[in-house]
Motif scaffolding. Structure first.
Motif, PDB file in Angstrom:
ATOM      1  N   LEU A  40       0.838  -1.197   0.000  1.00 42.26           N
ATOM      2  CA  LEU A  40       0.000   0.000   0.000  1.00 42.26           C
ATOM      3  C   LEU A  40       0.875   1.250   0.000  1.00 42.26           C
ATOM      4  O   LEU A  40       0.592   2.228  -0.702  1.00 42.26           O
ATOM      5  CB  LEU A  40      -0.919  -0.014   1.219  1.00 42.26           C
ATOM      6  CG  LEU A  40      -1.934   1.131   1.333  1.00 42.26           C
ATOM      7  CD1 LEU A  40      -2.916   1.093   0.163  1.00 42.26           C
ATOM      8  CD2 LEU A  40      -2.697   1.035   2.657  1.00 42.26           C
ATOM      9  N   GLY A  41       1.946   1.220   0.788  1.00 42.81           N
ATOM     10  CA  GLY A  41       2.896   2.331   0.773  1.00 42.81           C
ATOM     11  C   GLY A  41       3.606   2.452  -0.562  1.00 42.81           C
ATOM     12  O   GLY A  41       3.850   3.561  -1.061  1.00 42.81           O
ATOM     13  N   ALA A 166      -7.530   1.149   8.736  1.00 47.14           N
ATOM     14  CA  ALA A 166      -7.406   2.584   9.002  1.00 47.14           C
ATOM     15  C   ALA A 166      -6.482   3.253   7.991  1.00 47.14           C
ATOM     16  O   ALA A 166      -6.793   4.336   7.464  1.00 47.14           O
ATOM     17  CB  ALA A 166      -6.887   2.800  10.422  1.00 47.14           C
ATOM     18  N   ALA A 167      -5.346   2.606   7.692  1.00 48.57           N
ATOM     19  CA  ALA A 167      -4.409   3.171   6.713  1.00 48.57           C
ATOM     20  C   ALA A 167      -5.049   3.254   5.334  1.00 48.57           C
ATOM     21  O   ALA A 167      -4.901   4.263   4.625  1.00 48.57           O
ATOM     22  CB  ALA A 167      -3.140   2.315   6.651  1.00 48.57           C
ATOM     23  N   ALA A 168      -5.787   2.217   4.945  1.00 49.22           N
ATOM     24  CA  ALA A 168      -6.429   2.203   3.640  1.00 49.22           C
ATOM     25  C   ALA A 168      -7.482   3.304   3.519  1.00 49.22           C
ATOM     26  O   ALA A 168      -7.567   3.998   2.498  1.00 49.22           O
ATOM     27  CB  ALA A 168      -7.056   0.834   3.373  1.00 49.22           C
ATOM     28  N   VAL A 169      -8.281   3.479   4.566  1.00 43.44           N
ATOM     29  CA  VAL A 169      -9.329   4.514   4.538  1.00 43.44           C
ATOM     30  C   VAL A 169      -8.705   5.902   4.474  1.00 43.44           C
ATOM     31  O   VAL A 169      -9.154   6.769   3.702  1.00 43.44           O
ATOM     32  CB  VAL A 169     -10.242   4.380   5.773  1.00 43.44           C
ATOM     33  CG1 VAL A 169     -11.170   5.590   5.900  1.00 43.44           C
ATOM     34  CG2 VAL A 169     -11.074   3.104   5.683  1.00 43.44           C
ATOM     35  N   LEU A 170      -7.668   6.141   5.261  1.00 44.10           N
ATOM     36  CA  LEU A 170      -7.014   7.452   5.262  1.00 44.10           C
ATOM     37  C   LEU A 170      -6.386   7.755   3.905  1.00 44.10           C
ATOM     38  O   LEU A 170      -6.502   8.884   3.397  1.00 44.10           O
ATOM     39  CB  LEU A 170      -5.958   7.506   6.364  1.00 44.10           C
ATOM     40  CG  LEU A 170      -6.484   7.556   7.803  1.00 44.10           C
ATOM     41  CD1 LEU A 170      -5.341   7.446   8.802  1.00 44.10           C
ATOM     42  CD2 LEU A 170      -7.266   8.849   8.041  1.00 44.10           C
ATOM     43  N   LEU A 171      -5.737   6.759   3.310  1.00 44.32           N
ATOM     44  CA  LEU A 171      -5.118   6.989   2.004  1.00 44.32           C
ATOM     45  C   LEU A 171      -6.166   7.147   0.911  1.00 44.32           C
ATOM     46  O   LEU A 171      -5.971   7.910  -0.045  1.00 44.32           O
ATOM     47  CB  LEU A 171      -4.172   5.833   1.660  1.00 44.32           C
ATOM     48  CG  LEU A 171      -2.869   5.810   2.451  1.00 44.32           C
ATOM     49  CD1 LEU A 171      -2.011   4.628   2.043  1.00 44.32           C
ATOM     50  CD2 LEU A 171      -2.078   7.109   2.265  1.00 44.32           C
ATOM     51  N   HIS A 172      -7.281   6.443   1.056  1.00 41.37           N
ATOM     52  CA  HIS A 172      -8.374   6.609   0.091  1.00 41.37           C
ATOM     53  C   HIS A 172      -8.888   8.056   0.122  1.00 41.37           C
ATOM     54  O   HIS A 172      -9.131   8.660  -0.935  1.00 41.37           O
ATOM     55  CB  HIS A 172      -9.502   5.642   0.415  1.00 41.37           C
ATOM     56  CG  HIS A 172     -10.694   5.787  -0.482  1.00 41.37           C
ATOM     57  ND1 HIS A 172     -10.710   5.322  -1.788  1.00 41.37           N
ATOM     58  CD2 HIS A 172     -11.917   6.355  -0.278  1.00 41.37           C
ATOM     59  CE1 HIS A 172     -11.880   5.590  -2.335  1.00 41.37           C
ATOM     60  NE2 HIS A 172     -12.622   6.221  -1.455  1.00 41.37           N
ATOM     61  N   ALA A 173      -9.032   8.584   1.330  1.00 42.52           N
ATOM     62  CA  ALA A 173      -9.484   9.974   1.457  1.00 42.52           C
ATOM     63  C   ALA A 173      -8.418  10.944   0.949  1.00 42.52           C
ATOM     64  O   ALA A 173      -8.735  11.931   0.269  1.00 42.52           O
ATOM     65  CB  ALA A 173      -9.824  10.268   2.919  1.00 42.52           C
ATOM     66  N   THR A 251      -2.549  -0.641  -9.644  1.00 45.14           N
ATOM     67  CA  THR A 251      -2.560   0.584  -8.843  1.00 45.14           C
ATOM     68  C   THR A 251      -3.919   1.273  -8.818  1.00 45.14           C
ATOM     69  O   THR A 251      -4.038   2.394  -8.351  1.00 45.14           O
ATOM     70  CB  THR A 251      -1.522   1.582  -9.396  1.00 45.14           C
ATOM     71  OG1 THR A 251      -1.866   1.917 -10.756  1.00 45.14           O
ATOM     72  CG2 THR A 251      -0.127   0.987  -9.378  1.00 45.14           C
ATOM     73  N   GLN A 252      -4.966   0.592  -9.307  1.00 46.27           N
ATOM     74  CA  GLN A 252      -6.253   1.270  -9.439  1.00 46.27           C
ATOM     75  C   GLN A 252      -7.010   1.420  -8.129  1.00 46.27           C
ATOM     76  O   GLN A 252      -7.904   2.253  -8.026  1.00 46.27           O
ATOM     77  CB  GLN A 252      -7.158   0.516 -10.438  1.00 46.27           C
ATOM     78  CG  GLN A 252      -6.614   0.453 -11.847  1.00 46.27           C
ATOM     79  CD  GLN A 252      -5.849  -0.841 -12.097  1.00 46.27           C
ATOM     80  OE1 GLN A 252      -5.295  -1.433 -11.173  1.00 46.27           O
ATOM     81  NE2 GLN A 252      -5.832  -1.269 -13.329  1.00 46.27           N
ATOM     82  N   SER A 253      -6.700   0.622  -7.118  1.00 47.50           N
ATOM     83  CA  SER A 253      -7.479   0.635  -5.886  1.00 47.50           C
ATOM     84  C   SER A 253      -6.583   0.363  -4.690  1.00 47.50           C
ATOM     85  O   SER A 253      -5.577  -0.359  -4.802  1.00 47.50           O
ATOM     86  CB  SER A 253      -8.588  -0.423  -5.953  1.00 47.50           C
ATOM     87  OG  SER A 253      -9.222  -0.589  -4.702  1.00 47.50           O
ATOM     88  N   ILE A 254      -6.998   0.886  -3.528  1.00 48.24           N
ATOM     89  CA  ILE A 254      -6.259   0.608  -2.304  1.00 48.24           C
ATOM     90  C   ILE A 254      -6.502  -0.814  -1.816  1.00 48.24           C
ATOM     91  O   ILE A 254      -5.778  -1.302  -0.940  1.00 48.24           O
ATOM     92  CB  ILE A 254      -6.636   1.609  -1.190  1.00 48.24           C
ATOM     93  CG1 ILE A 254      -8.149   1.541  -0.915  1.00 48.24           C
ATOM     94  CG2 ILE A 254      -6.182   3.004  -1.527  1.00 48.24           C
ATOM     95  CD1 ILE A 254      -8.572   2.317   0.302  1.00 48.24           C
TER      96      ILE A 254
END
Length: 309
Positions: A40-41, A166-173, A251-254
């Motif tokens: 994800l990073g 939590a990391a995925a949601v924050l990066l999505h935002a 790379t299209q989605s978290i």
């Protein structure tokens, strides 16, 4: 709103898995989450057009930071270990990023790989850190609560699930807004970004620190699951695995890094069981097939089906 609902559903499913699944599946799921967080990073960096072949550096730093708390400072709390891993990796990324944020393309990739191999060499030569054998770590509490014997890995999976979601949601935002558009603009034409008054260096630097922190978190989670750290965590093959997973998912989605990490672990487990002498060739053939037939990664199948629905 939709992302929050999906996040809650995924988190509930992972918690259910942690509470009911057999130990071997809990162990594999934890490793999948650990590698998914690292990738994800890597996805954050790829949004700016950069590929790092040195995420093993921060994966290893996170793992060793967690292990040192247990081994040398007798801190047995898993939450503290995960926090230490993320913070130690973020600090190192903040320092090295000052240099690396100025480079692009193959120079960025090779410099990141070089720093990773420097850490590997230091770990191999350091007797205080276990040299080539590494050393064990043990977590007996989580946020101060004692972990009954046999439930440790289930607790690690729940904690890792919460951190990953939590990391995925924050990066999505983050990447669904202005910052995401700025990152892709740097990838497409950073000269124009400079003309518009934004700083490509700043964008790359911040994304690099985010990627480093996530890799450190993944390293600490992997170390807790395995209960052991060794220099192989910082070796170039480990960094190569992360790049493989990133290409596999796209790379299209978290969500793509986690899906790809699950497929990678399943493929490696099956291949090593039924073809132990040529499992690396099996992974290579899978990579070749993905590049030839799905150059945008496996998540492109999901996107294709969504458009046709």
């Amino acid at each position: 709103m939709k992302a929050a609902i999906v996040a809650l559903i995924v988190l509930a499913g992972l918690v259910g898995l942690a509470l009911t699944a057999p130990q071997w599946l809990v162990f594999m799921a934890t490793l999948v989450l650990a590698k998914g967080v690292v990738v994800l990073g890597l996805l954050v960096l790829m949004r700016t057009g950069l590929v790092s072949f040195g995420q093993g550096l921060y994966f290893g730093i996170g793992a060793y930071a967690a292990a040192l708390l247990s081994h040398h400072w007798l801190v047995a709390d898993a939450a503290m270990m995960m926090l230490a891993g993320a913070m130690a990796a973020a600090l190192m990324a903040a320092l090295l990023g000052l240099l690396l944020a100025s480079y692009r393309d193959i120079f960025f990739a090779m410099l990141s790989l070089a720093f990773s191999m420097i850490l590997y060499g230091l770990l191999v030569k350091s007797a205080a850190l276990g040299s080539t054998d590494g050393f064990n770590l043990h977590a007996r509490t989580f946020l101060g609560l004692a972990l009954p014997s046999g439930t440790e890995r289930r607790a690690f999976l729940i904690a890792g699930s919460a951190c990953a979601v939590a990391a995925a949601v924050l990066l999505h935002a983050l990447f669904g807004g202005h910052w995401g558009r700025l990152a892709t603009a740097v990838r497409d034409n950073e000269l124009r970004v400079s003309y518009l008054g934004a700083s490509p260096y700043r964008v790359v630097y911040i994304n690099y620190v985010i990627a480093g922190a996530l890799a450190g978190l993944g390293g600490a989670l992997a170390a807790l699951a395995v209960g052991h750290v060794d220099p192989e965590m910082a070796y170039w093959t480990t960094s190569g695995e992360f790049v493989f997973i990133a290409i596999l998912g796209g790379t299209q989605s978290i969500l793509a890094p986690f899906m790809a990490a699950a497929i990678f672990e399943a493929l490696r487990t099956v291949a090593s069981q039924y073809a132990p002498n040529v499992w690396q060739m099996s992974l290579g053939l899978a990579m070749l097939a993905i590049i030839m037939f799905l150059p945008a990664g496996l998540w492109s199948l999901v996107e294709r089906r969504r458009r046709s629905a």
